[in-house]
Design a protein around this motif. Structure first.
Motif, mmCIF file in Angstrom:
data_model
loop_
_atom_site.group_PDB
_atom_site.id
_atom_site.type_symbol
_atom_site.label_atom_id
_atom_site.label_comp_id
_atom_site.label_asym_id
_atom_site.label_seq_id
_atom_site.Cartn_x
_atom_site.Cartn_y
_atom_site.Cartn_z
ATOM 1 N N UNK A 229 27.420 -13.940 -30.197
ATOM 2 C CA UNK A 229 28.585 -13.166 -30.671
ATOM 3 C C UNK A 229 28.193 -11.846 -31.338
ATOM 4 N N UNK A 230 27.070 -11.838 -32.067
ATOM 5 C CA UNK A 230 26.632 -10.594 -32.693
ATOM 6 C C UNK A 230 26.175 -9.563 -31.668
ATOM 7 N N UNK A 231 25.739 -10.050 -30.515
ATOM 8 C CA UNK A 231 25.262 -9.153 -29.469
ATOM 9 C C UNK A 231 26.386 -8.623 -28.583
ATOM 10 N N UNK A 232 27.606 -9.038 -28.807
ATOM 11 C CA UNK A 232 28.692 -8.687 -27.891
ATOM 12 C C UNK A 232 28.842 -7.180 -27.672
ATOM 13 N N UNK A 233 28.850 -6.346 -28.711
ATOM 14 C CA UNK A 233 28.943 -4.896 -28.440
ATOM 15 C C UNK A 233 27.754 -4.365 -27.646
ATOM 16 N N UNK A 234 26.558 -4.863 -27.955
ATOM 17 C CA UNK A 234 25.371 -4.411 -27.225
ATOM 18 C C UNK A 234 25.455 -4.825 -25.760
ATOM 19 N N UNK A 235 25.888 -6.047 -25.522
ATOM 20 C CA UNK A 235 26.030 -6.528 -24.135
ATOM 21 C C UNK A 235 27.048 -5.679 -23.380
ATOM 22 N N UNK A 236 28.152 -5.333 -24.043
ATOM 23 C CA UNK A 236 29.181 -4.527 -23.385
ATOM 24 C C UNK A 236 28.640 -3.160 -22.986
ATOM 25 N N UNK A 237 27.926 -2.511 -23.900
ATOM 26 C CA UNK A 237 27.372 -1.188 -23.593
ATOM 27 C C UNK A 237 26.340 -1.285 -22.474
ATOM 28 N N UNK A 238 25.486 -2.315 -22.520
ATOM 29 C CA UNK A 238 24.470 -2.484 -21.484
ATOM 30 C C UNK A 238 25.111 -2.723 -20.121
ATOM 31 N N UNK A 239 26.149 -3.554 -20.084
ATOM 32 C CA UNK A 239 26.816 -3.832 -18.813
ATOM 33 C C UNK A 239 27.547 -2.601 -18.282
ATOM 34 N N UNK A 240 28.093 -1.796 -19.184
ATOM 35 C CA UNK A 240 28.743 -0.561 -18.739
ATOM 36 C C UNK A 240 27.718 0.387 -18.119
ATOM 37 N N UNK A 241 26.558 0.513 -18.761
ATOM 38 C CA UNK A 241 25.516 1.382 -18.209
ATOM 39 C C UNK A 241 25.065 0.903 -16.825
ATOM 40 N N UNK A 242 24.854 -0.410 -16.696
ATOM 41 C CA UNK A 242 24.445 -0.939 -15.399
ATOM 42 C C UNK A 242 25.580 -0.866 -14.385
ATOM 43 N N UNK A 243 26.812 -1.074 -14.852
ATOM 44 C CA UNK A 243 27.947 -0.982 -13.948
ATOM 45 C C UNK A 243 28.100 0.408 -13.372
ATOM 46 N N UNK A 244 27.920 1.427 -14.222
ATOM 47 C CA UNK A 244 27.985 2.801 -13.735
ATOM 48 C C UNK A 244 26.894 3.051 -12.707
ATOM 49 N N UNK A 245 25.710 2.492 -12.956
ATOM 50 C CA UNK A 245 24.606 2.672 -12.020
ATOM 51 C C UNK A 245 24.875 1.948 -10.700
ATOM 52 N N UNK A 246 25.508 0.780 -10.764
ATOM 53 C CA UNK A 246 25.791 0.031 -9.539
ATOM 54 C C UNK A 246 26.816 0.759 -8.672
ATOM 55 N N UNK A 247 27.759 1.454 -9.290
ATOM 56 C CA UNK A 247 28.737 2.203 -8.494
ATOM 57 C C UNK A 247 28.075 3.292 -7.657
ATOM 58 N N UNK A 248 26.891 3.724 -8.075
ATOM 59 C CA UNK A 248 26.160 4.733 -7.297
ATOM 60 C C UNK A 248 25.091 4.094 -6.419
ATOM 61 N N UNK A 249 25.173 2.787 -6.168
ATOM 62 C CA UNK A 249 24.186 2.115 -5.307
ATOM 63 C C UNK A 249 24.214 2.735 -3.912
ATOM 64 N N UNK A 250 23.094 3.298 -3.541
ATOM 65 C CA UNK A 250 23.030 3.963 -2.238
ATOM 66 C C UNK A 250 21.786 3.577 -1.451
ATOM 67 N N UNK A 251 20.621 3.579 -2.105
ATOM 68 C CA UNK A 251 19.362 3.346 -1.381
ATOM 69 C C UNK A 251 19.358 1.995 -0.686
ATOM 70 N N UNK A 252 19.778 0.940 -1.393
ATOM 71 C CA UNK A 252 19.780 -0.396 -0.788
ATOM 72 C C UNK A 252 20.702 -0.468 0.421
ATOM 73 N N UNK A 253 21.893 0.114 0.273
ATOM 74 C CA UNK A 253 22.857 0.073 1.382
ATOM 75 C C UNK A 253 22.351 0.906 2.552
ATOM 76 N N UNK A 254 21.838 2.069 2.277
ATOM 77 C CA UNK A 254 21.390 2.981 3.331
ATOM 78 C C UNK A 254 20.208 2.412 4.107
ATOM 79 N N UNK A 255 19.280 1.762 3.407
ATOM 80 C CA UNK A 255 18.053 1.285 4.052
ATOM 81 C C UNK A 255 18.220 -0.111 4.632
#
Length: 313
Positions: A229-255
């Motif tokens: 529970x104490x990590x909840x804000x940190x987890x949210x920020x980390x998931x947002x950062x990774x989520x933004x990166x996943x929306x730009x997933x290109x290399x895996x799809x292209x190759x």
């Protein structure tokens, strides 16, 4: 006594004092501005590579662009996008692949962080968990393409142990193709979340855990009821950062999949690439990127605000 009646020696004494005061003011102003001058080149560089392309894409989205031919069409690109089934399919694929990849990455990263934070043996091998993140995304994509598609290494291993009777039909299977993309992303980027979660665990107050331990709580109960529970804000920020990166997933799809089979793995970034660099419809591609940017910002803002509000309560 007026200034005109001051002796010449008084004027001579006043001049150095004024010069010293002026120098002191200039030096104080320089000390205040000096940090900003140091970061100014980096800020200008970031604005050039982020703000300008974004503004240019917004401007371009209001035109029908065919190489050097720019025809103003207003909001027609946006209207066509909202009626485009391929655009909505790309959004759905991005959502499915992103949610599944994020869920797996968060789960494995939390488990690794828990053991790396508690177990002395795992702590010694903590640096080994970061190795996948050091590879280039294109290199990882080629490795997984060789293992699952071209070389059929995984199929051969599964057939040798008797789990399957024939080669995996990944190119013609929607979920096997998606699973390959998800597995490649999870393998490479789970260490990113692992670093953040370990840092969050190490930054928590040890007295709270010690009090729970004295009350008879186990390590797992402490992690589930106190640390998590104490990590909840940190987890949210980390998931947002990774989520933004996943929306730009290109290399895996292209190759690996090229968006197949039948567009089932075509993410929004590959959809924009196909429009802009294969169909040369740059205005339409810019409109799609603008819509995706707005959706990403809104979702990220909602997730972070909800997480921090929950953390305060």
């Amino acid at each position: 006594m007026s200034d005109s009646t001051l002796p010449a020696s008084g004027v001579a004494l006043a001049t150095p004092v004024r010069v010293a005061v002026a120098r002191k003011r200039r030096s104080k102003r320089m000390r205040t501005l000096f940090p900003y001058l140091l970061v100014a080149p980096a800020v200008l560089y970031l604005l050039m590579i982020t703000l300008y392309p974004g503004a240019y894409a917004v401007y371009q989205s209001f035109f029908l662009v065919r190489f050097n031919s720019w025809t103003p069409i207003g909001f027609e690109n946006y209207a066509d996008l909202f009626a485009d089934r391929e655009f909505w399919a790309a959004l759905w694929n991005t959502l499915v692949i992103g949610v599944l990849a994020l869920a797996l990455e968060c789960f494995f990263a939390l488990m690794l962080a828990y053991f790396a934070y508690r177990d002395p043996w795992v702590q010694g091998w903590r640096i080994a968990f970061l190795v996948p993140m050091l590879f280039m995304p294109s290199a990882v994509a080629f490795i997984y393409k060789l293992a699952f598609l071209d070389g059929r290494i995984i199929s051969d291993l599964l057939m040798r142990v008797g789990l399957i009777s024939e080669n995996l039909a990944i190119p013609s299977s929607i979920w096997l193709s998606r699973a390959t993309l998800i597995l490649a992303d999870v393998w490479q980027w789970t260490p990113f979340l692992f670093i953040i979660f370990v840092a969050a665990l190490q930054g928590q107050d040890e007295e709270v855990e010690e009090a729970a331990r004295l009350d008879g709580a186990s390590w797992w109960q402490i992690f589930w009821n106190i640390s998590l529970p104490l990590m909840r804000p940190v987890i949210a920020v980390a998931l947002v950062l990774r989520g933004i990166d996943i929306t730009t997933m290109f290399a895996n799809v292209f190759i690996i999949t090229k968006g197949g089979p039948g567009g089932a793995t075509e993410t929004i970034s590959y959809f924009i690439y196909r429009l802009g660099f294969k169909s040369f419809n740059f205005g339409y591609a810019s409109a799609a990127s603008v819509i995706m940017l707005v959706i990403t910002i809104v979702v990220a803002q909602l997730v972070v605000k909800r997480a921090f509000r929950s953390g305060r309560t």
